[in-house]
Scaffold this motif. Structure first.
Motif, PDB file in Angstrom:
ATOM      1  N   SER A 172       0.605  -1.172  -0.070  1.00 11.39           N
ATOM      2  CA  SER A 172       0.098  -0.081  -0.163  1.00 11.39           C
ATOM      3  C   SER A 172       0.863   1.261   0.254  1.00 11.39           C
ATOM      4  CB  SER A 172      -1.040   0.046   1.225  1.00 11.39           C
ATOM      5  OG  SER A 172      -0.273  -0.001   2.350  1.00 11.39           O
ATOM      6  N   THR A 173       1.954   1.123   0.450  1.00 13.33           N
ATOM      7  CA  THR A 173       3.006   2.545   0.636  1.00 13.33           C
ATOM      8  C   THR A 173       3.470   2.720  -0.836  1.00 13.33           C
ATOM      9  OG1 THR A 173       3.824   1.578   2.790  1.00 13.33           O
ATOM     10  CG2 THR A 173       5.176   2.978   1.442  1.00 13.33           C
ATOM     11  N   VAL A 174       3.681   1.706  -1.578  1.00 10.06           N
ATOM     12  CA  VAL A 174       4.064   1.997  -2.943  1.00 10.06           C
ATOM     13  C   VAL A 174       2.938   2.244  -3.934  1.00 10.06           C
ATOM     14  CG1 VAL A 174       5.196   0.859  -4.987  1.00 10.06           C
ATOM     15  CG2 VAL A 174       5.844   0.190  -2.757  1.00 10.06           C
ATOM     16  N   GLU A 175       1.821   1.710  -3.498  1.00  5.99           N
ATOM     17  CA  GLU A 175       0.592   2.180  -4.243  1.00  5.99           C
ATOM     18  C   GLU A 175       0.248   3.780  -4.202  1.00  5.99           C
ATOM     19  OE1 GLU A 175      -1.541  -2.277  -4.552  1.00  5.99           O
ATOM     20  OE2 GLU A 175      -2.082  -0.883  -3.106  1.00  5.99           O
ATOM     21  N   ARG A 176       0.271   4.173  -2.874  1.00  6.01           N
ATOM     22  CA  ARG A 176       0.157   5.605  -2.540  1.00  6.01           C
ATOM     23  C   ARG A 176       1.209   6.441  -3.402  1.00  6.01           C
ATOM     24  NH1 ARG A 176      -0.689   3.670   2.729  1.00  6.01           N
ATOM     25  NH2 ARG A 176       1.315   4.333   3.245  1.00  6.01           N
ATOM     26  N   ALA A 177       2.402   5.937  -3.317  1.00  8.50           N
ATOM     27  CA  ALA A 177       3.330   6.800  -4.049  1.00  8.50           C
ATOM     28  C   ALA A 177       2.969   7.054  -5.545  1.00  8.50           C
ATOM     29  CB  ALA A 177       4.904   6.307  -3.655  1.00  8.50           C
ATOM     30  N   LEU A 178       2.752   5.687  -6.273  1.00 11.01           N
ATOM     31  CA  LEU A 178       2.334   5.831  -7.500  1.00 11.01           C
ATOM     32  C   LEU A 178       1.225   6.619  -7.939  1.00 11.01           C
ATOM     33  CD1 LEU A 178       3.013   1.814  -7.967  1.00 11.01           C
ATOM     34  CD2 LEU A 178       4.143   3.630  -8.996  1.00 11.01           C
ATOM     35  N   GLU A 179       0.269   7.010  -7.110  1.00 10.61           N
ATOM     36  CA  GLU A 179      -0.840   7.986  -7.295  1.00 10.61           C
ATOM     37  C   GLU A 179      -0.398   9.249  -7.779  1.00 10.61           C
ATOM     38  OE1 GLU A 179      -3.208   7.950  -4.041  1.00 10.61           O
ATOM     39  OE2 GLU A 179      -3.825   5.978  -3.972  1.00 10.61           O
ATOM     40  N   HIS A 180       0.856   9.494  -7.510  1.00  6.26           N
ATOM     41  CA  HIS A 180       1.512  10.815  -7.738  1.00  6.26           C
ATOM     42  C   HIS A 180       2.329  10.905  -9.076  1.00  6.26           C
ATOM     43  CE1 HIS A 180       0.612  12.651  -3.893  1.00  6.26           C
ATOM     44  NE2 HIS A 180       0.866  11.565  -3.558  1.00  6.26           N
ATOM     45  N   THR A 181       2.241   9.538  -9.967  1.00  8.92           N
ATOM     46  CA  THR A 181       2.684   9.333 -11.231  1.00  8.92           C
ATOM     47  C   THR A 181       4.445   9.548 -11.360  1.00  8.92           C
ATOM     48  OG1 THR A 181       2.296  11.413 -12.011  1.00  8.92           O
ATOM     49  CG2 THR A 181       0.483   9.762 -12.226  1.00  8.92           C
ATOM     50  N   PRO A 182       5.177   9.132 -10.233  1.00  8.66           N
ATOM     51  CA  PRO A 182       6.392   9.098 -10.455  1.00  8.66           C
ATOM     52  C   PRO A 182       6.884   8.468 -11.626  1.00  8.66           C
ATOM     53  CG  PRO A 182       6.027   7.463  -8.719  1.00  8.66           C
ATOM     54  CD  PRO A 182       5.010   8.066  -9.192  1.00  8.66           C
ATOM     55  N   ARG A 183       8.071   8.918 -12.393  1.00  8.19           N
ATOM     56  CA  ARG A 183       8.751   8.119 -13.408  1.00  8.19           C
ATOM     57  C   ARG A 183       9.315   6.811 -13.401  1.00  8.19           C
ATOM     58  NH1 ARG A 183       9.063   5.646 -17.342  1.00  8.19           N
ATOM     59  NH2 ARG A 183      10.005   6.299 -19.486  1.00  8.19           N
ATOM     60  N   ALA A 184       9.705   6.881 -12.090  1.00 10.04           N
ATOM     61  CA  ALA A 184      10.428   5.537 -11.817  1.00 10.04           C
ATOM     62  C   ALA A 184      10.306   5.255 -10.114  1.00 10.04           C
ATOM     63  CB  ALA A 184      12.062   5.657 -11.945  1.00 10.04           C
ATOM     64  N   VAL A 185      10.320   4.227  -9.800  1.00 10.86           N
ATOM     65  CA  VAL A 185      10.344   3.557  -8.394  1.00 10.86           C
ATOM     66  C   VAL A 185      11.645   2.793  -8.175  1.00 10.86           C
ATOM     67  CG1 VAL A 185       9.204   2.406  -6.331  1.00 10.86           C
ATOM     68  CG2 VAL A 185       7.691   3.928  -8.047  1.00 10.86           C
ATOM     69  N   MET A 186      12.261   3.219  -6.947  1.00  5.82           N
ATOM     70  CA  MET A 186      13.790   2.534  -6.936  1.00  5.82           C
ATOM     71  C   MET A 186      13.511   1.487  -5.428  1.00  5.82           C
ATOM     72  SD  MET A 186      17.535   3.768  -6.589  1.00  5.82           S
ATOM     73  CE  MET A 186      18.715   3.018  -5.297  1.00  5.82           C
ATOM     74  N   LEU A 187      13.917   0.437  -5.489  1.00  6.39           N
ATOM     75  CA  LEU A 187      13.552  -0.497  -4.396  1.00  6.39           C
ATOM     76  C   LEU A 187      14.955  -0.925  -3.818  1.00  6.39           C
ATOM     77  CD1 LEU A 187      10.541  -2.478  -5.605  1.00  6.39           C
ATOM     78  CD2 LEU A 187      10.269  -0.590  -4.106  1.00  6.39           C
ATOM     79  N   SER A 188      15.353  -0.834  -2.718  1.00  6.53           N
ATOM     80  CA  SER A 188      16.762  -1.025  -2.097  1.00  6.53           C
ATOM     81  C   SER A 188      16.554  -1.979  -0.710  1.00  6.53           C
ATOM     82  CB  SER A 188      17.521  -0.005  -2.033  1.00  6.53           C
ATOM     83  OG  SER A 188      17.346   1.055  -2.776  1.00  6.53           O
ATOM     84  N   PHE A 189      17.628  -2.878  -0.475  1.00  9.27           N
ATOM     85  CA  PHE A 189      17.374  -3.188   0.857  1.00  9.27           C
ATOM     86  C   PHE A 189      16.438  -4.352   1.182  1.00  9.27           C
ATOM     87  CE2 PHE A 189      19.537   0.998   1.069  1.00  9.27           C
ATOM     88  CZ  PHE A 189      20.828   0.550   0.846  1.00  9.27           C
ATOM     89  N   GLY A 190      16.264  -5.298   0.473  1.00  8.56           N
ATOM     90  CA  GLY A 190      15.310  -6.262   0.849  1.00  8.56           C
ATOM     91  C   GLY A 190      14.736  -6.870  -0.669  1.00  8.56           C
ATOM     92  N   ASP A 191      13.599  -7.794  -0.383  1.00 12.34           N
ATOM     93  CA  ASP A 191      13.154  -8.409  -1.696  1.00 12.34           C
ATOM     94  C   ASP A 191      12.276  -7.784  -2.207  1.00 12.34           C
ATOM     95  OD1 ASP A 191      12.110 -10.170  -3.344  1.00 12.34           O
ATOM     96  OD2 ASP A 191      11.046 -11.489  -1.922  1.00 12.34           O
ATOM     97  N   PRO A 192      12.495  -7.119  -3.691  1.00 12.01           N
ATOM     98  CA  PRO A 192      11.476  -6.251  -4.435  1.00 12.01           C
ATOM     99  C   PRO A 192      10.371  -6.989  -4.859  1.00 12.01           C
ATOM    100  CG  PRO A 192      13.470  -6.799  -5.578  1.00 12.01           C
ATOM    101  CD  PRO A 192      13.605  -7.539  -4.274  1.00 12.01           C
TER     102      PRO A 192
END
Length: 320
Positions: A80-100
């Motif tokens: 849900s954290t990622v989904e809320r951020a995606l509502e703002h239409t970033p061009r990219a999402v970077m995932l670090s330190f853990g299972d993406p």
């Protein structure tokens, strides 16, 4: 002239330079400035604190419509954290330190570019298998958190480049001027992810004392440790240590991490010392390349400077 790579072509940016999404310090103003400067700015959303995001996301509008992204500490978030951020239409999402993998599908479904940062060979192979659009190969010279048993940037980047081809790879760790960007390109990377150098800019969300310490510090003043995570009660996985500048608690507890973890009084003392102003509210994250950092420019100007230095370095080396 500009340095065209698969990274610049993918995002439509002028320079092969991305802002590391440093948790808390890479805010909206800094991300927007890097994007305005022709790189890819990325917010450092950490664990996705709602209040922080509500304050910083609107500032990305200062990017003037240029591409930007957002980065998360994967171990600390849920879908849900990622989904809320995606509502703002970033061009990219970077995932670090853990299972993406739990988040890859929703990032793709939103049409965002999936960037995965890796710190060792196993993580690199997982990112390739997952189908990451961009992979960041982080060496142990980096400031802030990284692999306890990672590898240095110079040997690690080409390994990931070969493993991931044709997926573009960004080099990270110990890059603080244009020569570092040029070196990343010479290693086969499509660009550089730069962290500590952008902490020392006018837009960074860091205490002035931290910026001053970075400008005045030396790479030999930094070291990787878990002491400060334990002392401040952080839930960071033990697989990842953090490179920081010196700290009184580091001197007091170095080599005694197990004892510190079992001493609740020591952790209470840490919080009391913060409240009394005896120690900084946060550790001073800093990479090994801080010797190269001498000023506090605007981030947009810094992107142009790094790019010009990189072009000059490659020209001198006969690469252009």
């Amino acid at each position: 002239m500009g340095l065209s790579t698969r990274f610049t072509e993918l995002f439509g940016v002028q320079h092969p330079i991305a802002l590391a999404p440093m948790g808390g310090s890479a805010g909206g103003a800094l991300a927007a400035a890097v994007s305005r400067g022709g790189g890819l700015g990325m917010l450092g959303a950490g664990g996705g604190d709602r209040e922080w995001l509500a304050r910083e996301l609107p500032l990305v509008a200062q990017a003037g419509g240029r591409p930007w992204g957002i980065g998360f500490q994967t171990w600390a978030i849920d879908r849900s954290t990622v989904e809320r951020a995606l509502e703002h239409t970033p061009r990219a999402v970077m995932l670090s330190f853990g299972d993406p993998s739990p988040f890859a599908e929703c990032v793709r479904a939103a049409g965002a570019v999936l960037i995965v940062q890796v710190t060792d060979g196993d993580e690199a192979r997982r990112a390739v298998d997952l189908g990451a659009d961009v992979i960041v190969a982080q060496g142990t010279e980096s400031g802030g958190h990284g692999a306890r048993q990672g590898r240095s940037t110079l040997p690690f980047v080409p390994v990931v480049v070969d493993l991931a081809a044709p997926v573009p790879v960004l080099a990270a760790g110990g890059i603080a001027d244009g020569r570092g960007v040029a070196a990343a390109l010479a290693l086969g990377a499509a660009g550089a992810l730069v962290g500590t150098r952008f902490q020392a800019t006018t837009e960074a969300l860091v205490d002035p004392s931290t910026a001053k310490a970075i400008v005045e510090g030396h790479g030999g003043d930094t070291e990787r440790n878990r002491v400060l995570d334990i002392a401040r009660g952080s839930r960071w996985p033990s697989k990842y240590t953090a490179r920081t500048l010196g700290h009184p608690y580091l001197d007091r507890w170095r080599g005694r991490e197990a004892e510190l973890a079992g001493d609740p009084r020591a952790q209470q003392d840490y919080q009391r010392d913060i409240a009394q102003g005896n120690i900084p509210s946060l550790p001073m994250w800093a990479g090994e390349a801080i010797d190269l950092i001498k000023d506090l420019p605007s981030a947009a100007d810094l992107v142009a400077t790094l790019a010009a230095q990189a072009e000059d370095a490659l020209t001198r080396a006969g690469r252009r």
